[in-house]
Design a protein around this motif. Structure first.
Motif, mmCIF file in Angstrom:
data_model
loop_
_atom_site.group_PDB
_atom_site.id
_atom_site.type_symbol
_atom_site.label_atom_id
_atom_site.label_comp_id
_atom_site.label_asym_id
_atom_site.label_seq_id
_atom_site.Cartn_x
_atom_site.Cartn_y
_atom_site.Cartn_z
ATOM 1 N N LEU A 1 0.838 -1.191 0.000
ATOM 2 C CA LEU A 1 0.000 0.000 0.000
ATOM 3 C C LEU A 1 0.875 1.244 0.000
ATOM 4 C CD1 LEU A 1 -2.667 -0.966 2.703
ATOM 5 C CD2 LEU A 1 -2.787 -1.286 0.236
ATOM 6 N N SER A 2 0.399 2.260 -0.697
ATOM 7 C CA SER A 2 1.081 3.551 -0.721
ATOM 8 C C SER A 2 0.102 4.630 -0.298
ATOM 9 C CB SER A 2 1.599 3.870 -2.127
ATOM 10 O OG SER A 2 2.481 2.890 -2.591
ATOM 11 N N CYS A 3 0.621 5.679 0.262
ATOM 12 C CA CYS A 3 -0.223 6.809 0.655
ATOM 13 C C CYS A 3 0.582 8.082 0.464
ATOM 14 C CB CYS A 3 -0.657 6.669 2.103
ATOM 15 S SG CYS A 3 -1.593 8.086 2.721
ATOM 16 N N ASN B 1 -10.467 -2.601 5.373
ATOM 17 C CA ASN B 1 -10.143 -1.327 4.729
ATOM 18 C C ASN B 1 -8.961 -0.724 5.485
ATOM 19 O OD1 ASN B 1 -12.087 -1.096 2.629
ATOM 20 N ND2 ASN B 1 -13.641 -0.658 4.159
ATOM 21 N N TYR B 2 -7.954 -0.341 4.745
ATOM 22 C CA TYR B 2 -6.731 0.206 5.340
ATOM 23 C C TYR B 2 -6.693 1.713 5.113
ATOM 24 C CZ TYR B 2 -4.861 -4.411 6.279
ATOM 25 O OH TYR B 2 -4.665 -5.684 6.787
ATOM 26 N N TYR B 3 -6.462 2.448 6.184
ATOM 27 C CA TYR B 3 -6.458 3.904 6.145
ATOM 28 C C TYR B 3 -5.087 4.430 6.560
ATOM 29 C CZ TYR B 3 -11.524 3.247 6.249
ATOM 30 O OH TYR B 3 -12.813 2.855 5.972
ATOM 31 N N CYS B 4 -4.570 5.357 5.778
ATOM 32 C CA CYS B 4 -3.325 5.992 6.194
ATOM 33 C C CYS B 4 -3.651 7.308 6.882
ATOM 34 C CB CYS B 4 -2.396 6.222 5.019
ATOM 35 S SG CYS B 4 -2.894 7.555 3.915
ATOM 36 N N ASN B 5 -2.701 7.788 7.656
ATOM 37 C CA ASN B 5 -2.854 9.096 8.274
ATOM 38 C C ASN B 5 -1.504 9.777 8.390
ATOM 39 O OD1 ASN B 5 -1.621 8.797 11.117
ATOM 40 N ND2 ASN B 5 -3.064 7.098 11.068
ATOM 41 N N GLY B 6 -1.568 11.078 8.489
ATOM 42 C CA GLY B 6 -0.371 11.886 8.674
ATOM 43 C C GLY B 6 -0.677 12.991 9.663
ATOM 44 N N THR B 7 0.285 13.309 10.494
ATOM 45 C CA THR B 7 0.095 14.335 11.513
ATOM 46 C C THR B 7 0.925 15.563 11.168
ATOM 47 O OG1 THR B 7 -0.266 12.645 13.204
ATOM 48 C CG2 THR B 7 0.266 14.858 13.969
ATOM 49 N N ILE B 8 0.239 16.689 11.098
ATOM 50 C CA ILE B 8 0.881 17.968 10.803
ATOM 51 C C ILE B 8 0.492 18.936 11.912
ATOM 52 C CG2 ILE B 8 1.117 19.856 9.159
ATOM 53 C CD1 ILE B 8 0.174 17.892 6.984
ATOM 54 N N ARG B 9 1.486 19.365 12.677
ATOM 55 C CA ARG B 9 1.235 20.302 13.783
ATOM 56 C C ARG B 9 0.061 19.843 14.655
ATOM 57 N NH1 ARG B 9 2.307 26.425 11.358
ATOM 58 N NH2 ARG B 9 4.525 26.069 10.880
ATOM 59 N N LEU C 1 -2.392 18.054 14.094
ATOM 60 C CA LEU C 1 -3.626 17.717 13.383
ATOM 61 C C LEU C 1 -3.398 16.436 12.589
ATOM 62 C CD1 LEU C 1 -4.779 21.207 12.040
ATOM 63 C CD2 LEU C 1 -5.637 19.978 14.042
ATOM 64 N N ARG C 2 -4.347 15.531 12.685
ATOM 65 C CA ARG C 2 -4.216 14.254 11.978
ATOM 66 C C ARG C 2 -5.141 14.249 10.765
ATOM 67 N NH1 ARG C 2 -4.018 8.564 15.114
ATOM 68 N NH2 ARG C 2 -1.948 9.406 15.564
ATOM 69 N N PHE C 3 -4.588 13.892 9.640
ATOM 70 C CA PHE C 3 -5.342 13.819 8.386
ATOM 71 C C PHE C 3 -5.420 12.368 7.939
ATOM 72 C CE2 PHE C 3 -5.573 18.337 7.665
ATOM 73 C CZ PHE C 3 -4.494 18.828 8.380
ATOM 74 N N TRP C 4 -6.561 12.004 7.371
ATOM 75 C CA TRP C 4 -6.816 10.620 7.002
ATOM 76 C C TRP C 4 -7.077 10.492 5.509
ATOM 77 C CZ3 TRP C 4 -6.603 6.588 10.464
ATOM 78 C CH2 TRP C 4 -6.563 6.936 11.827
ATOM 79 N N GLY C 5 -6.700 9.319 4.988
ATOM 80 C CA GLY C 5 -7.049 8.993 3.621
ATOM 81 C C GLY C 5 -8.441 8.386 3.560
ATOM 82 N N GLN C 6 -8.865 8.062 2.356
ATOM 83 C CA GLN C 6 -10.228 7.566 2.141
ATOM 84 C C GLN C 6 -10.320 6.051 2.326
ATOM 85 O OE1 GLN C 6 -8.072 8.143 -0.225
ATOM 86 N NE2 GLN C 6 -8.195 6.336 -1.535
ATOM 87 N N GLY C 7 -9.178 5.388 2.387
ATOM 88 C CA GLY C 7 -9.184 3.950 2.603
ATOM 89 C C GLY C 7 -8.870 3.162 1.356
#
Length: 115
Positions: free
Chosen positions: A20-22, A92-100, A102-108
Motif C-alpha cells: 500500500l502507498s499513501c 479497509n486500510y487507512y493511512c494518516n499523517g500528523t501535521i502540527r 492535526l491528523r489527516f486521514w485517507g479515504q481507505g
C-alpha cells in the motif's frame, strides 16, 4: 487543503503480498508521524503500523514480522509492505499523517485476502 491518497489495495490469496502507498499533498509543512490503521467489517478501527519523521516504527502484535512500514520523506509518501497475508488481514486500510498536531486521514484502500 491536505489530502492523503491511498493506493495498492486489492485481492490476494493467503500467503501473498501487497504494498500500500499513501501520498500526502496540499501542504508545505513537515509531516510528523505517519501510519496505517485498518477496519474490518463489524470491528473497530485498529492501529497497524506507525512511523515517525525520524524513522522510528511500531507495529501491532498481529502484524509484526509480516508487515513493514517505511516512508519517503521527500515525496510525503508512506508505504505498507504486507507479506504472508492472512484472511484475517482483510479490511479497509487507512493511512494518516500528523501535521502540527492535526491528523489527516485517507479515504481507505480495501484489502481482501482469500483463503
Amino acid at each position: 487543503q491536505v489530502r492523503m491518497v491511498e493506493s495498492g489495495g486489492g485481492l490476494v490469496q493467503a500467503g501473498g503480498s501487497l504494498r500500500l502507498s499513501c501520498a500526502a499533498s496540499g501542504t508545505s509543512l513537515d509531516i510528523n508521524a505517519m501510519g496505517w490503521y485498518r477496519q474490518a467489517p463489524g470491528k473497530q478501527r485498529e492501529m497497524v503500523a506507525g512511523i515517525t519523521s525520524g524513522g522510528n516504527t511500531n507495529y501491532a502484535d498481529s502484524v509484526k514480522g509480516r508487515f513493514t512500514i517505511f516512508r519517503d520523506v521527500s515525496k510525503n509518501t508512506v508505504y505498507l509492505q504486507m507479506n504472508s497475508l492472512k484472511p484475517e488481514d482483510t479490511a479497509n486500510y487507512y493511512c494518516n499523517g500528523t501535521i502540527r498536531s492535526l491528523r489527516f486521514w485517507g479515504q481507505g484502500a480495501k484489502v481482501t485476502v482469500s483463503s
